[in-house]
Structures are given as structure tokens and as C-alpha cells.
Design a protein around this motif. Sequence first.
Motif, PDB file in Angstrom:
ATOM      1  N   VAL A 368       0.839  -1.210   0.000  1.00 41.71           N
ATOM      2  CA  VAL A 368       0.000   0.000   0.000  1.00 41.71           C
ATOM      3  C   VAL A 368       0.877   1.266   0.000  1.00 41.71           C
ATOM      4  N   VAL A 369       1.954   1.225   0.801  1.00 41.88           N
ATOM      5  CA  VAL A 369       2.849   2.391   0.841  1.00 41.88           C
ATOM      6  C   VAL A 369       3.474   2.633  -0.532  1.00 41.88           C
ATOM      7  N   ASP A 370       3.904   1.589  -1.191  1.00 38.33           N
ATOM      8  CA  ASP A 370       4.485   1.735  -2.531  1.00 38.33           C
ATOM      9  C   ASP A 370       3.471   2.327  -3.500  1.00 38.33           C
ATOM     10  N   ALA A 371       2.254   1.921  -3.376  1.00 41.68           N
ATOM     11  CA  ALA A 371       1.209   2.449  -4.270  1.00 41.68           C
ATOM     12  C   ALA A 371       1.003   3.950  -4.034  1.00 41.68           C
ATOM     13  N   TYR A 372       0.960   4.313  -2.736  1.00 48.61           N
ATOM     14  CA  TYR A 372       0.787   5.740  -2.430  1.00 48.61           C
ATOM     15  C   TYR A 372       1.984   6.561  -2.940  1.00 48.61           C
ATOM     16  N   ARG A 373       3.183   6.009  -2.796  1.00 46.96           N
ATOM     17  CA  ARG A 373       4.369   6.737  -3.254  1.00 46.96           C
ATOM     18  C   ARG A 373       4.380   6.901  -4.773  1.00 46.96           C
ATOM     19  N   GLN A 374       3.964   5.896  -5.464  1.00 44.08           N
ATOM     20  CA  GLN A 374       3.867   6.022  -6.926  1.00 44.08           C
ATOM     21  C   GLN A 374       2.858   7.118  -7.296  1.00 44.08           C
ATOM     22  N   ARG A 375       1.778   7.196  -6.560  1.00 42.92           N
ATOM     23  CA  ARG A 375       0.777   8.240  -6.819  1.00 42.92           C
ATOM     24  C   ARG A 375       1.352   9.633  -6.534  1.00 42.92           C
ATOM     25  N   MET A 376       2.089   9.701  -5.395  1.00 44.50           N
ATOM     26  CA  MET A 376       2.673  11.008  -5.057  1.00 44.50           C
ATOM     27  C   MET A 376       3.717  11.441  -6.082  1.00 44.50           C
ATOM     28  N   ASN A 377       4.505  10.527  -6.594  1.00 42.17           N
ATOM     29  CA  ASN A 377       5.488  10.871  -7.616  1.00 42.17           C
ATOM     30  C   ASN A 377       4.826  11.372  -8.892  1.00 42.17           C
ATOM     31  N   ALA A 378       3.637  10.893  -9.137  1.00 39.21           N
ATOM     32  CA  ALA A 378       2.922  11.321 -10.352  1.00 39.21           C
ATOM     33  C   ALA A 378       2.152  12.617 -10.145  1.00 39.21           C
ATOM     34  N   LEU A 379       1.973  13.038  -8.863  1.00 37.47           N
ATOM     35  CA  LEU A 379       1.149  14.227  -8.591  1.00 37.47           C
ATOM     36  C   LEU A 379       1.709  15.511  -9.208  1.00 37.47           C
ATOM     37  N   PRO A 380       3.044  15.819  -9.121  1.00 38.80           N
ATOM     38  CA  PRO A 380       3.535  17.074  -9.732  1.00 38.80           C
ATOM     39  C   PRO A 380       3.243  17.173 -11.224  1.00 38.80           C
ATOM     40  N   LYS A 381       3.479  16.098 -11.933  1.00 40.51           N
ATOM     41  CA  LYS A 381       3.205  16.128 -13.367  1.00 40.51           C
ATOM     42  C   LYS A 381       1.721  16.306 -13.639  1.00 40.51           C
ATOM     43  N   LEU A 382       0.894  15.581 -12.837  1.00 37.18           N
ATOM     44  CA  LEU A 382      -0.564  15.729 -13.000  1.00 37.18           C
ATOM     45  C   LEU A 382      -1.002  17.151 -12.671  1.00 37.18           C
ATOM     46  N   GLU A 383      -0.382  17.726 -11.607  1.00 38.82           N
ATOM     47  CA  GLU A 383      -0.750  19.098 -11.231  1.00 38.82           C
ATOM     48  C   GLU A 383      -0.342  20.089 -12.315  1.00 38.82           C
ATOM     49  N   GLN A 384       0.852  19.871 -12.922  1.00 38.70           N
ATOM     50  CA  GLN A 384       1.296  20.743 -14.013  1.00 38.70           C
ATOM     51  C   GLN A 384       0.330  20.678 -15.193  1.00 38.70           C
ATOM     52  N   GLN A 385      -0.072  19.465 -15.548  1.00 41.39           N
ATOM     53  CA  GLN A 385      -1.026  19.317 -16.658  1.00 41.39           C
ATOM     54  C   GLN A 385      -2.365  19.959 -16.317  1.00 41.39           C
ATOM     55  N   GLN A 386      -2.802  19.751 -15.064  1.00 41.81           N
ATOM     56  CA  GLN A 386      -4.082  20.344 -14.664  1.00 41.81           C
ATOM     57  C   GLN A 386      -4.004  21.872 -14.678  1.00 41.81           C
ATOM     58  N   ASN A 387      -2.854  22.441 -14.194  1.00 41.48           N
ATOM     59  CA  ASN A 387      -2.701  23.902 -14.190  1.00 41.48           C
ATOM     60  C   ASN A 387      -2.693  24.459 -15.612  1.00 41.48           C
ATOM     61  N   ALA A 388      -1.985  23.770 -16.520  1.00 42.48           N
ATOM     62  CA  ALA A 388      -1.961  24.225 -17.913  1.00 42.48           C
ATOM     63  C   ALA A 388      -3.368  24.237 -18.498  1.00 42.48           C
ATOM     64  N   LEU A 389      -4.107  23.163 -18.240  1.00 41.82           N
ATOM     65  CA  LEU A 389      -5.488  23.121 -18.738  1.00 41.82           C
ATOM     66  C   LEU A 389      -6.342  24.183 -18.058  1.00 41.82           C
ATOM     67  N   GLY A 390      -6.063  24.426 -16.760  1.00 37.98           N
ATOM     68  CA  GLY A 390      -6.839  25.444 -16.047  1.00 37.98           C
ATOM     69  C   GLY A 390      -6.545  26.840 -16.565  1.00 37.98           C
ATOM     70  N   ARG A 391      -5.251  27.117 -16.815  1.00 40.34           N
ATOM     71  CA  ARG A 391      -4.908  28.437 -17.358  1.00 40.34           C
ATOM     72  C   ARG A 391      -5.524  28.653 -18.730  1.00 40.34           C
ATOM     73  N   LYS A 392      -5.446  27.643 -19.534  1.00 39.27           N
ATOM     74  CA  LYS A 392      -6.049  27.771 -20.857  1.00 39.27           C
ATOM     75  C   LYS A 392      -7.537  28.052 -20.755  1.00 39.27           C
ATOM     76  N   LEU A 393      -8.189  27.357 -19.831  1.00 41.58           N
ATOM     77  CA  LEU A 393      -9.622  27.583 -19.642  1.00 41.58           C
ATOM     78  C   LEU A 393      -9.887  28.991 -19.118  1.00 41.58           C
ATOM     79  N   ASP A 394      -9.074  29.452 -18.145  1.00 40.37           N
ATOM     80  CA  ASP A 394      -9.269  30.809 -17.599  1.00 40.37           C
ATOM     81  C   ASP A 394      -9.041  31.872 -18.667  1.00 40.37           C
ATOM     82  N   THR A 395      -7.999  31.662 -19.493  1.00 39.34           N
ATOM     83  CA  THR A 395      -7.704  32.645 -20.540  1.00 39.34           C
ATOM     84  C   THR A 395      -8.842  32.744 -21.540  1.00 39.34           C
TER      85      THR A 395
END
Length: 749
Positions: A368-395
Motif C-alpha cells: 500500500v505504501v508503494d502504491a501511495y508513493r507512486q501516486r505522489m510521484n505522479a502528482l507534480p506532473k498531473l498538477e502541471q497538466q491540470q494547471n496548464a489546462l486550467g490556465r487555458k480555460l481561464d484565458t
Amino acid sequence: MDEIAQYWLVLKRRWLPAAVVFALTTAAATVWTYRQTEIFQAKGQVILKKTNKTSALLSSANNATGGAIGELDGLTGSTPVNTQAEILKSLTTINGALAELRNGKYANRPPERKRLEKFISKSDTFVQQLKVSSVKGTDILEVSFQDPSRELAKDVVEKIMEVYIRDDRTNQRREAEAARKFVAQELPKIETEVKQAENDLRLFKEQYNVVDLPTESVSAVETITTLNREITSASAQLAAETSRLEGLKSLFGGRDSQDTIKTGLASESPGLQRSLRELQEVDAKLATEQTRFSDNDPSILNLKEKRQALAQILQQRKEQSFAGEQSFQGRVVELQPSGIQGSMIADFAKSEAQRTSLQKQIAALTYVVDAYRQRMNALPKLEQQQNALGRKLDTTRTNYKTLLSKLQEIEIAENQTLGNSRIQTHAELPQEPLSPKKGQNIAIGSFLGLFLGAATAFLLDGADKRIKTSEEARSLLPGYPILGQIPVFEKSRQLPKLGKSNTREPGQLVLTGMTTGIEGESFRMLQTNLQFLNADDSLKVVVVSSSQSGEGKSTVAANLALAVAELGKKVLLVDADMRKPAQHLIWRQGNYEGLSNVLSGQCDRKSATTEIQPNLFLVTAGVVPPNPVVLIDSVQMSTSIAQWSQEYDLVIIDAPPLTVAADAAILGTQAGGLVFVLRPGVADKESVEYAQEILTQSKLKVLGMVLNGVDLDKQSRYNHYYYASQTMRGDEGNVGSKLLSGTTANRTR
């Protein structure tokens, strides 16, 4: 201060040409000013004010279009005021305004109409007369125009401002219309982009199970921390159970846990015990019989078969004794543990089960810990993609809202009548001409005249090779000491100028009659300096000469002789300038018998000598001979000088100029020394240098230099005051000790 004094002296010497140049320059400036055509200047002001709604419209939509329409703001490196100034001076605005004036107010006025047509045809000339400039620190443009006609200048400025403002409003309405069409065309595109941006963001969240990434990140950190604590706790329990299991295992001989449990279970089964006893009895009986019989004996063979059957039964019962391991004929062998061994086996089994459970628990938590860590490692990239999509939507949403809100403003601005500019100050009819500025021009002409006059004075003074001041004389002849400085006499004490015949009548001599004035003191100082040189009375004969005619050597010699005679010494004054004699004129004596007669043997020295004052005797030049240098260089002259030096305390010989004849050089070799007379303003540098060269080559003894005709302005204030006060009181002196004047006027002697 010395340099300023020198400049002032130059201006005093050359005041006449300087004054003429000043007067001519000032007069020329005055005439030129009054002949100029009067030019009038009219002014008006336009204020720039951003009232155009469309001017600021598309600045917020630049992300979608990349540019703005109708902006009043300047681009990078420019200012709106300067841009509008250039528009106001453009040919479109100027020609439109001039054409309206030509066809309107001035249609029936030929002179002004002709000028307007000339302006239209030659726009470059007009632009030179039109000026548009910004008022510093404001948004105001000042428009000015110069013209000989007051009214035309005013109307041109007014009309240009009017045409500019009208064109500005027309351009503004056009910009509003273009902006409305642009917004109406762009709105559907921006709306489609908004929907596409929203859909992209939704799909992203569904694909990666994203709700709130920041919250999820915090929660994942907390969960991993909790799981790590549980793993640590389970690991501690596992270590304890393993230690306990090892202790129990040692009690059973270190056998494997499963073997130990199976052995314990087997020892507790009654059927298994009976089969084991029967097998043991058969083994004992078989061993006994084998001692008695052979292996092939029927009894031995029966025992072996029986033993084999019992071993199989024992094995079956042993396998049936483990609970849950397998069924035997549809039933499970019932366990009957009892005693300490049974209890220990139960603890052993329980500990093994607990250890196995902890191992599985730790493995599950680690997963379970390994699964959570894999998710956390993927969070920055997911957040970057989400922010880019959010900025595009706001613009896209912002652009859409902006265009939607501005569309209504454009529709209002399209019908408005206000522009970006209005007239701040209307042009007025000029009252005073801009040019020519009469007072200023005349003042400039006067200053220019002063400058040119001074320049003329300095140029003339620089071109003049004459020695002008006593300082120049000292610098030119540094080896000659200054024996005296004779000031310029007043006109009332000067000798009359020579006529065309270059002769004076005996009655033309002018005497000063002064004993205490500045003139008398200057000659007394000369006599005193000579007396210092003659401390041992060895100086008997003195020759007085100069570099050229007009320096006043004859007058200096005459006055020096009179000054020495005042001391009671017997003085003889000899006029040896046989080419242009002057002493007989100065003393108003006849020149029938003189030096030339004595040297030629026509008379003796005594008859040629005249006592003109007490202790003062004169030998005039006599009749002018054809070759004076022969007489001067004769034995008779040497004899006469030797005889006179015996009879008189001092013999003063007035010799010709050094550069005119060799007489002075010849006489200098027979005299005790030579006094060199130099008059600033008369003597030139070339003559003085030539005379100095003659004196050097002749190796004559130069007693010193007498500066004649020195201006009092060059003296110190003390000397000027002292001599001036002495002059005011000096006209009542002893007539018997008169000093002769006329120093400055005797320029040809």
C-alpha cells in the motif's frame, strides 16, 4: 590683471579703427533690421484626451488577435503626443485645411488666395513656417504659423486644428465599426475554445481520478506516515514472535516447526500408539526368529510380511492424525492433546501462525505504501497538466467575457461624436510681429560691433611691428639697463611739427620752464643714473643715439645736458647729426659755424662753441657736408673729442640713428659709452634688433637705455599720483634751470 591692462592699452592705441568698425556694424544691423519684412505668428493649442472607447478595447484581446485597433497609446519607443503631432503636420491635414481656406474665406481675395495656392504646391515651404510641438509635461500640442499677414496666420492655425479634430472623429467612428465587426467575428471562435478547454479538463480528471490534487497530496503524505508507523509496529511484533518461536523450536531439538507439530500430534493419537507397539512387537519377534531360522524360513517370511503390513498401517494412521491436512474415508482423525508437551506444541503452533500473519500484514502494508508513493510521484506532473489546462480555460473564459462586455461598448462608441482631441486654445489675431525684433537685433549688432571692433584693434596691433610698450622694449633688449623713462609731454609743451621742408625756424623752440614737474624729474633721474655709472668721474664723453629717426634722441640729449648743468657741472652738447641737425633749432641758435666747420678747418673749436645757459655750452652741426662720415671718422674729430673731454666735465654728443649711418658707431668707439634712446610706438622691432646687432659687432659700451614717450597709464598708481601732483605745483620753478620739452613731437630728429 596685467593681461587685462595690456588688452586695455591695445584698445586705447587702436580706438579709432575699433570705433569705426563698431559704428559701421551697428549701423548695418540697424538698417538691415528696419528693411526686414514683418512676420506675425499665430498660436493655438489642442489637448489630447483618451475618450475613444474602442481605443482601449482590443488591448485585453491581444492574446487572441495579437494586435490592437485604433489605440491612442504609442508603440514601444514612441509617445502618443509625438505621433499625433506628426499626424497634425501630415500633408493630408495641411492640404485639406489650405484647400478649405482657399475655396472659402479667401476665394475672392487674390493676394491671400495666391499665397495659399503656393503653400499647397510647395508644401515643404509651408511646413517650415508651421510648427507643432508638445508642451512639456502635458498632453497638449501647440500649433503655430508665421506669415506676413496677421489674419492669414490666425486662420491657417485655426483651420488646421479644425480639420485635424474632424478627421480624428471620422477615424474614430471607422475604428469603432471595424472593432465591432472584429468582435462579432471572434466571439464564436472564443466560445468554441472555452468549451474545448472545459472538456479537456474534465477528461483529464476522469482519466487520472483527480478531484483536488493539493488536498490529495497532503492526505497521501499523512497516509504514508500512518502506514509507515503500522509497518514499524508490525515489524517489532514479528521480531518478538520470531524470537519466541526460536525458543520453542530449541525445546524440540531444533526441528522444523511442521515436523515438530506432526510429531507431537502423532504421540497423542491412541491408534497410532497401538500400531507402533504392534510393529515393535513384530520387530522383536522377527529378530528372535532370525537367530533360530534362516531368512527363507516360512516363519521368517510371515513375520516380514506382517511387519510390512503394520508399517503401512502405521503410516496411514500417522497421516490421518494431522487435523485438516487430509480426510480419511470421509472423516478427520480426532486430536487428543494432553499434558505439557501438548501445551507446548499448541504454543508452538500459535506462535508460528502469529508470525505468518505478521509477515503477510507487513507485506500488505508495504504494498500500500508503494502504491501511495507512486501516486505522489505522479502528482507534480498531473498538477502541471491540470494547471496548464486550467490556465487555458481561464484565458479563454476571460477573452470571451471581455469581448462579450466590449461588444456593447463598441456599439455605443460607434455612434458617439467625441474624439481623442479638442481645441484647448483658439488662435488669436497677433498684435506684435514675431520678427524682426528691432531692439534685440540692434543690441546684437552692437555687441557684434564691439567684438569686431576689438578684433580689428587686436589684429591691427598684432600686424604693427613697432614696439608699443616699455615692457616689450625691456624683453627685446634684456641686457640694457633702463637709465630713465621720459613721459609723454602735454601738447602745450611739445615742439611744433616740422613743415614740408623738414626744418624749423629758430623762433619755434618751446621751453617748459619747470623744475619740479614730471618731465623735469624724469630727466633728473636719467642724470642721476648716469652719475652712478660715473662714480669715479671717468665717464667724460657720452654718445646719445637711437635705432631710427623720430625717437626723440636730440631732445633727450638737450634735456640731459641741461639737467647735468643744473648740478654746476660744465657740460658741452655737440650736435654730430650732420644729416638732420636739430640742436640749433631746439636752442634757437644759428648754424653757420659748427662741428662740420671745425672738422673741415674752416673755424676753430672756440668760435664754434656757444654758452646757452650757465655751465651749458653748445656746438651745432654746422653746414651740412657732402659726406659726414668722412669728417666723423677723421683725426680732427678724435682730437676735438679728446680736447673737449679735458675742458668740460661731460661731453654729450647727439649722433645720428644707428641704422641710418655709421656715425654713431664711430663716435661710440671714441666715447666712454652710448645711451640708447627707444621710443615705444615709433621704433619697430626690426630696426631695434638691427641696431643691437651693430652695437654688438662694434663692441661698443652701452651705458643703458632711455625709454622716451612713455605713457603715464603704464606707470604705477603711486608714481602717477606723485608726478601728477608735482606737475600741478611745478610751473613756478627756477627759470635758470629750465628743462626742454618737445620730446614726443621731435619724431624726425
